[in-house]
Design a protein around this motif. Structure first.
Motif, PDB file in Angstrom:
ATOM      1  N   ARG A  17      23.247  40.323  53.161  1.00 30.26           N
ATOM      2  CA  ARG A  17      24.625  40.546  53.550  1.00 30.26           C
ATOM      3  C   ARG A  17      25.517  39.698  52.654  1.00 30.26           C
ATOM      4  NH1 ARG A  17      26.787  41.978  58.693  1.00 30.26           N
ATOM      5  NH2 ARG A  17      25.047  41.196  59.896  1.00 30.26           N
ATOM      6  N   MET A  18      26.377  40.370  51.914  1.00 29.91           N
ATOM      7  CA  MET A  18      27.362  39.644  51.111  1.00 29.91           C
ATOM      8  C   MET A  18      28.700  39.872  51.801  1.00 29.91           C
ATOM      9  SD  MET A  18      26.151  40.649  47.234  1.00 29.91           S
ATOM     10  CE  MET A  18      26.857  39.278  46.310  1.00 29.91           C
ATOM     11  N   GLU A  19      29.430  38.772  52.018  1.00 30.54           N
ATOM     12  CA  GLU A  19      30.658  38.900  52.811  1.00 30.54           C
ATOM     13  C   GLU A  19      31.846  38.266  52.116  1.00 30.54           C
ATOM     14  OE1 GLU A  19      29.624  39.221  57.549  1.00 30.54           O
ATOM     15  OE2 GLU A  19      30.188  37.308  56.677  1.00 30.54           O
ATOM     16  N   GLY A  20      32.915  39.032  52.000  1.00 29.45           N
ATOM     17  CA  GLY A  20      34.181  38.506  51.469  1.00 29.45           C
ATOM     18  C   GLY A  20      34.071  37.911  50.089  1.00 29.45           C
ATOM     19  N   ILE A  21      33.252  38.533  49.239  1.00 30.76           N
ATOM     20  CA  ILE A  21      33.062  37.977  47.900  1.00 30.76           C
ATOM     21  C   ILE A  21      34.286  38.261  47.031  1.00 30.76           C
ATOM     22  CG2 ILE A  21      31.647  38.055  45.804  1.00 30.76           C
ATOM     23  CD1 ILE A  21      29.973  37.078  48.061  1.00 30.76           C
ATOM     24  N   SER A  22      34.836  37.205  46.439  1.00 30.96           N
ATOM     25  CA  SER A  22      35.955  37.360  45.511  1.00 30.96           C
ATOM     26  C   SER A  22      35.644  36.597  44.240  1.00 30.96           C
ATOM     27  CB  SER A  22      37.245  36.809  46.114  1.00 30.96           C
ATOM     28  OG  SER A  22      37.626  37.573  47.229  1.00 30.96           O
ATOM     29  N   LYS A  23      36.079  37.155  43.130  1.00 29.17           N
ATOM     30  CA  LYS A  23      35.869  36.481  41.849  1.00 29.17           C
ATOM     31  C   LYS A  23      36.989  36.847  40.898  1.00 29.17           C
ATOM     32  CE  LYS A  23      33.567  34.365  38.512  1.00 29.17           C
ATOM     33  NZ  LYS A  23      33.380  32.906  38.538  1.00 29.17           N
ATOM     34  N   ARG A  24      37.497  35.826  40.245  1.00 25.38           N
ATOM     35  CA  ARG A  24      38.598  36.033  39.315  1.00 25.38           C
ATOM     36  C   ARG A  24      38.181  35.512  37.943  1.00 25.38           C
ATOM     37  NH1 ARG A  24      44.210  36.224  39.058  1.00 25.38           N
ATOM     38  NH2 ARG A  24      44.558  36.629  41.238  1.00 25.38           N
ATOM     39  N   PHE A  25      38.433  36.310  36.885  1.00 23.65           N
ATOM     40  CA  PHE A  25      38.240  35.843  35.507  1.00 23.65           C
ATOM     41  C   PHE A  25      39.622  35.730  34.895  1.00 23.65           C
ATOM     42  CE2 PHE A  25      34.272  38.196  36.240  1.00 23.65           C
ATOM     43  CZ  PHE A  25      33.355  37.236  35.882  1.00 23.65           C
ATOM     44  N   GLY A  26      40.072  34.520  34.664  1.00 25.92           N
ATOM     45  CA  GLY A  26      41.413  34.364  34.092  1.00 25.92           C
ATOM     46  C   GLY A  26      42.422  35.162  34.905  1.00 25.92           C
ATOM     47  N   PRO A  27      43.124  36.085  34.265  1.00 27.70           N
ATOM     48  CA  PRO A  27      44.148  36.845  34.982  1.00 27.70           C
ATOM     49  C   PRO A  27      43.573  38.036  35.762  1.00 27.70           C
ATOM     50  CG  PRO A  27      44.179  37.414  32.672  1.00 27.70           C
ATOM     51  CD  PRO A  27      43.099  36.390  32.835  1.00 27.70           C
ATOM     52  N   VAL A  28      42.285  38.335  35.546  1.00 26.14           N
ATOM     53  CA  VAL A  28      41.732  39.554  36.127  1.00 26.14           C
ATOM     54  C   VAL A  28      41.007  39.265  37.431  1.00 26.14           C
ATOM     55  CG1 VAL A  28      40.197  41.504  35.749  1.00 26.14           C
ATOM     56  CG2 VAL A  28      41.429  40.494  33.821  1.00 26.14           C
ATOM     57  N   GLN A  29      41.421  39.950  38.502  1.00 27.39           N
ATOM     58  CA  GLN A  29      40.709  39.836  39.773  1.00 27.39           C
ATOM     59  C   GLN A  29      39.554  40.832  39.723  1.00 27.39           C
ATOM     60  OE1 GLN A  29      41.909  37.694  42.439  1.00 27.39           O
ATOM     61  NE2 GLN A  29      39.821  38.012  43.152  1.00 27.39           N
ATOM     62  N   GLY A  70      33.585  33.629  49.589  1.00 25.79           N
ATOM     63  CA  GLY A  70      32.631  34.540  50.202  1.00 25.79           C
ATOM     64  C   GLY A  70      31.275  33.901  50.403  1.00 25.79           C
ATOM     65  N   ARG A  71      30.404  34.596  51.175  1.00 24.46           N
ATOM     66  CA  ARG A  71      29.094  34.025  51.395  1.00 24.46           C
ATOM     67  C   ARG A  71      27.996  35.074  51.285  1.00 24.46           C
ATOM     68  NH1 ARG A  71      28.147  32.346  57.288  1.00 24.46           N
ATOM     69  NH2 ARG A  71      27.993  34.395  58.280  1.00 24.46           N
ATOM     70  N   ILE A  72      26.811  34.579  51.005  1.00 26.49           N
ATOM     71  CA  ILE A  72      25.658  35.447  50.827  1.00 26.49           C
ATOM     72  C   ILE A  72      24.600  35.057  51.845  1.00 26.49           C
ATOM     73  CG2 ILE A  72      23.841  36.161  49.226  1.00 26.49           C
ATOM     74  CD1 ILE A  72      25.696  35.351  46.936  1.00 26.49           C
ATOM     75  N   GLU A  73      24.130  36.043  52.608  1.00 27.46           N
ATOM     76  CA  GLU A  73      23.051  35.802  53.561  1.00 27.46           C
ATOM     77  C   GLU A  73      21.845  36.616  53.155  1.00 27.46           C
ATOM     78  OE1 GLU A  73      23.805  36.690  57.703  1.00 27.46           O
ATOM     79  OE2 GLU A  73      25.694  35.591  57.578  1.00 27.46           O
ATOM     80  N   ILE A  74      20.704  35.953  53.073  1.00 28.57           N
ATOM     81  CA  ILE A  74      19.474  36.683  52.814  1.00 28.57           C
ATOM     82  C   ILE A  74      18.534  36.428  53.975  1.00 28.57           C
ATOM     83  CG2 ILE A  74      17.451  36.830  51.315  1.00 28.57           C
ATOM     84  CD1 ILE A  74      19.354  36.261  48.989  1.00 28.57           C
ATOM     85  N   ASP A  75      18.017  37.499  54.585  1.00 29.14           N
ATOM     86  CA  ASP A  75      17.188  37.389  55.786  1.00 29.14           C
ATOM     87  C   ASP A  75      17.852  36.509  56.828  1.00 29.14           C
ATOM     88  OD1 ASP A  75      15.201  39.060  54.945  1.00 29.14           O
ATOM     89  OD2 ASP A  75      14.104  37.468  53.895  1.00 29.14           O
ATOM     90  N   GLY A  76      19.151  36.644  56.983  1.00 34.05           N
ATOM     91  CA  GLY A  76      19.863  35.918  58.024  1.00 34.05           C
ATOM     92  C   GLY A  76      20.201  34.481  57.675  1.00 34.05           C
ATOM     93  N   LYS A  77      19.728  33.987  56.529  1.00 38.38           N
ATOM     94  CA  LYS A  77      20.031  32.605  56.160  1.00 38.38           C
ATOM     95  C   LYS A  77      21.118  32.579  55.092  1.00 38.38           C
ATOM     96  CE  LYS A  77      15.816  30.884  55.292  1.00 38.38           C
ATOM     97  NZ  LYS A  77      14.723  31.570  55.961  1.00 38.38           N
TER      98      LYS A  77
END
Lengths: 510, 322
Positions: A17-29, A70-77
């Protein structure tokens, strides 16, 4: 509308489960609040146009990039990866488009690279254990591969199997495949699908990225569509079809995917007679008229690219007669090919197309400096102007004509190569797999462009492995098998089945 | 933009070194004589480094320049002696100079042909050539130098108070900048170094251009060699030992990448001056030549690693992901 596949009745446990992942490179979201849920033992397709953020998302999962939020869950952890090793430890393995193996080592050595079983003495490797474990692993999954084979001698398909073994040896529970079929032959593609299904039945989750949507239909359990760094749709495959996926990808209906062919075909511009090159091509003859788009189909290794190489003067050993506009020409090098008005867009834009670290403008003018009056001195201002103009014409998205080619997305890089050959004003243009690895929108633009070039009276040879586009774009289709031309069909009177049959089936008397 | 910032770094260090030395040794360092002296000494290395810039941008390397330096000098001096007797004068000096440069052209041509036609790696070919050319230079006079007492113009002559060697260096620099920026040879040098296959498929005659590049460095080594002979009024068969490494260092400090496709003449000139002023400064500060090696080694590694760091930072900003 943004919706995420939720746990369905009896759908099994959530592997990732990946949740609310955000990543920005310089000016680009690049990514904005992306949620991705992958169930254990399913194939989850991740689709989207180039630049939609698929690779960025997967690189975050693989620990190559850190997410801003954001956060990453693998097998619930909950997991946080500070590097690729951590991701591998957590059971995530990436299989990239180009195999990531040490070429001069064997399959077994690659599978256990960095994780070698210790031998009797310190600093020794127990080779037997390594080979046996690899063989055992391969057998468990019914993979057909020789553990002692050197990687450099393997086919692309076998390299992928080796990669998958490597992932399995590391106890991967989530395997990400990025465009795995882009350089495989038809039979290898079938084998890969078989392998993916086997992985699934062994409880491994596969995240599958591909531009070939037909593949996804038969393979994926669930599909998540990314557009402009956001999830726009996520649903089980059973409730989707290709048209719906495409609509979500591009955010609009793609009507009339292939342009209407309304070009009058003029006189013969190109005449190829008795083209030979060792065992690779044997006695190939065909003609292309002005304004005609001739497709070339065939399996990988059938000799399609070799035909182009022979015509363009790359293959020095090739023999045969090439006539352009009724005049016989001899072409001994690409330079002579260009001087005679031939353009050849190679299939691998990274390896044989672009100088990636050089400016876009330089890449565009590379083949045509003489033709734009810069054979003595180059005027950078004028050169930039020419590049900017072509960039606008092809709607290339770049920071500027002086940006390095590597900063462009795949589809835009392809346009850069096309721009180069537009500049040379050729009469005969050979396109070798021009739509490989580019997104649906860019594909449509390429088709439109082919049509436009044909309208200008150019003769076009269009080599492709995707029968759909050949049927959609061409006037005539040539079929190659084992270096021979085995079919010359009118597009309006043929079908995928007929072409496939010609391309793949040996006749009894051969 | 980022290119500009990257070049700022070696340039900044150059200015910094000059400032520090000016502060510590204003009486000896900050004199016209000393500056001209440093520039004159730089000219030999600098001219070769300009050629090496082309070679390195094309993703090649030329390890034979030091040996070539000795061979060109010996050949030129031998011609002077053969034509002008024990104390050659006038025309024989001119012919000898042309002969020396001509030998450089031939050496470069040989390197280029072996690299392209036999498809050998530049490193291997020029490693062999390094030994081969040095051997010939040593065998010619059984290891003895040739003295040409009146061959002084290139090394010590001056026009309007500017030493001839510095003028030659400046002219070659300007010509090289022009070739690299505004001529096909320069453009193709970048293209071949960045992606040889792509250049070939775009119709670039890769072999011909590479041979030209190696001949170009040959000409420059020939010129540098004659300046060197003139400065010492003798041709030494052991001249230029280790020159290849100093020259490669200058090019790399100037921002070129050994992987090819990257580098500028201005960067190389800055790199050359950086090393020269560092040497000069060390000497003035009383640091022994042995200890200077330590300083220069450190500078090379620091310069290149800072450059790498700046480069990867730039990459991350550029990549928009896909």
């Amino acid at each position: 509308m943004i919706e995420t596949a939720q746990e369905k009745e009896g759908e099994g446990r959530i592997g990732l489960r990946m949740e609310g992942i955000s990543k920005r490179f310089g000016p680009v979201q690049a990514l904005q609040d992306v949620n991705l849920t992958v169930h254990e033992g399913t194939v989850h397709a991740l689709v989207g146009e180039n630049g939609a953020g698929k690779s960025t998302l997967m690189k975050i999962l693989a620990g190559v990039y850190g997410a801003d939020r954001g956060r990453i869950e693998i097998d619930g952890k909950v997991r946080s990866f500070t590097g690729p090793e951590k991701a591998i430890e957590a059971g995530v393995s990436m299989i990239y488009q180009d195999p990531d193996l040490a070429e001069h080592l064997t399959v077994a050595e690659n599978v256990f690279l960095g994780n070698e079983p210790r031998g009797a003495l310190p600093f020794m490797i127990d080779n037997n254990v390594m080979v046996n474990n690899t063989a055992e692993l391969a057998e468990n999954f019914h993979f057909d591969i020789e553990p002692g084979a050197v990687v450099a001698e393997l086919s692309t398909g076998d390299c992928q199997v080796a990669e998958i073994l490597k992932a399995l040896a590391r106890k991967a529970s989530i395997i990400v495949m990025d465009e795995p079929t882009s350089s495989l032959s038809e039979s290898e593609v079938e084998r890969l699908f078989e392998i993916v299904r086997r992985l699934r039945s062994n409880g491994i989750s596969v995240i599958y990225i591909s531009h070939r949507l037909e593949e996804i239909v038969g393979l994926a359990d669930e599909v998540t569509v990314l557009r402009d760094g956001q999830v726009v749709h996520s649903e089980p495959m059973s409730k989707l079809d290709i048209a719906t996926i495409v609509r979500h990808m591009v955010g609009r209906e793609l009507t009339e995917f292939f342009p209407a062919r309304d070009v009058r075909i003029g006189e013969t511009r190109v005449k190829i007679e008795g083209l030979n090159s060792g065992a690779k091509i044997r006695d190939v003859s065909f003609e292309v008229g002005a304004g005609e788009i001739v497709g070339m189909a065939g399996l990988v290794g059938a000799g399609r690219t070799e035909v182009a190489r022979a015509i363009f003067g790359i293959d020095k050993k090739a023999t045969g007669k090439v006539s352009l506009d009724g005049k016989a020409v001899t072409i001994k090098s690409p330079g002579e090919g260009i001087a005679n008005g031939i353009a050849f867009l190679t299939e691998d834009r990274k390896r044989t197309g672009l100088c990636l670290n050089l400016a876009c403008s330089w890449n565009i003018t590379l083949a045509g400096l003489d033709l734009i009056g810069m054979s003595r001195t180059i005027s950078p201002a004028k050169e930039n102007g020419i590049a900017e103009k072509l960039g606008r014409q092809l709607a290339i998205k770049w920071a500027g004509a002086d940006a390095p080619a590597e900063s462009l997305s795949g589809g835009n890089q392809q346009k850069l190569v096309i721009a180069r050959w537009l500049l040379t004003e050729s009469r005969f243009m050979i396109f070798d797999e021009p739509t490989r690895g580019i997104d649906v929108g860019a594909k449509k633009e390429v088709y439109g462009l082919l049509n436009k070039l044909a309208k200008e009276g150019k003769a076009i040879l269009f080599i492709s492995s995707e029968l759909g586009e050949l049927l959609g774009v061409t006037d005539r289709i040539l079929v190659m098998r084992r270096g021979k031309l085995v079919g010359n069909l009118k597009t309006s009177e043929t079908s995928q089945e007929e072409i496939m049959h010609l391309a793949a089936v040996e006749e009894a008397n051969e | 933009m980022s290119k500009f910032v990257r070049q700022l770094l070696p340039f900044g260090s150059l200015v910094l070194i000059i400032c520090i030395l000016s502060a510590f040794r204003p009486d000896t360092f900050l004199t016209m004589d000393n500056f001209l002296n440093v520039l004159r000494r730089s000219s030999v290395y600098g001219i070769i480094a300009i050629g090496m810039t082309f070679v390195i941008i094309s993703a090649g390397i030329d390890l034979s320049v030091g040996s070539m330096l000795a061979l060109c000098g010996m050949a030129g001096a031998a011609v002077m002696e053969a034509m002008g007797g024990a104390n050659p004068q006038g025309a024989s000096l001119v012919y000898g100079t042309i002969a020396g440069i001509g030998v450089g052209v031939v050496c470069g041509f040989l390197n280029g042909v072996l690299i392209t036609k036999l498809r050998l790696q530049p490193f291997i070919v020029t490693l062999g050539a390094m030994s081969f050319y040095r051997g010939i230079a040593l065998v010619m006079r059984d290891g003895q130098p040739i003295n040409i007492a009146d061959y002084k113009y290139l090394g010590e002559g001056s026009i309007l108070a500017v030493p001839v060697s510095i003028i030659i260096f400046a002219v070659i620099t300007a010509a090289a900048i022009f070739i690299l920026r505004y001529m096909k040879l320069g453009r193709y040098t970048y293209a071949i170094g960045s992606n040889r296959e792509a250049a070939f498929h775009a119709g670039v005659n890769v072999d011909l251009n590479l041979i030209c590049i190696y001949m170009f460095i040959g000409v420059l080594v020939g010129i540098a060699s004659m300046i060197q002979v003139s400065r010492t009024v003798s041709a030494q068969p052991t001249a230029g030992l280790g020159t290849e490494l100093d020259v490669i260092a200058a090019v790399v400090i100037g921002g070129a990448s050994l992987a090819g496709g990257q580098g500028t003449i201005v960067g190389t000139i800055i790199g050359t001056l950086l090393i020269s002023f560092l040497r000069n400064g060390c000497t003035l500060l009383g640091i022994s030549t042995n200890a200077q090696l330590i300083v220069i080694g450190l500078i090379i590694v620091i310069a290149v690693s800072v450059d790498q760091l700046a480069r990867s930072k730039g990459k991350e900003l550029q990549s928009t992901g896909s």
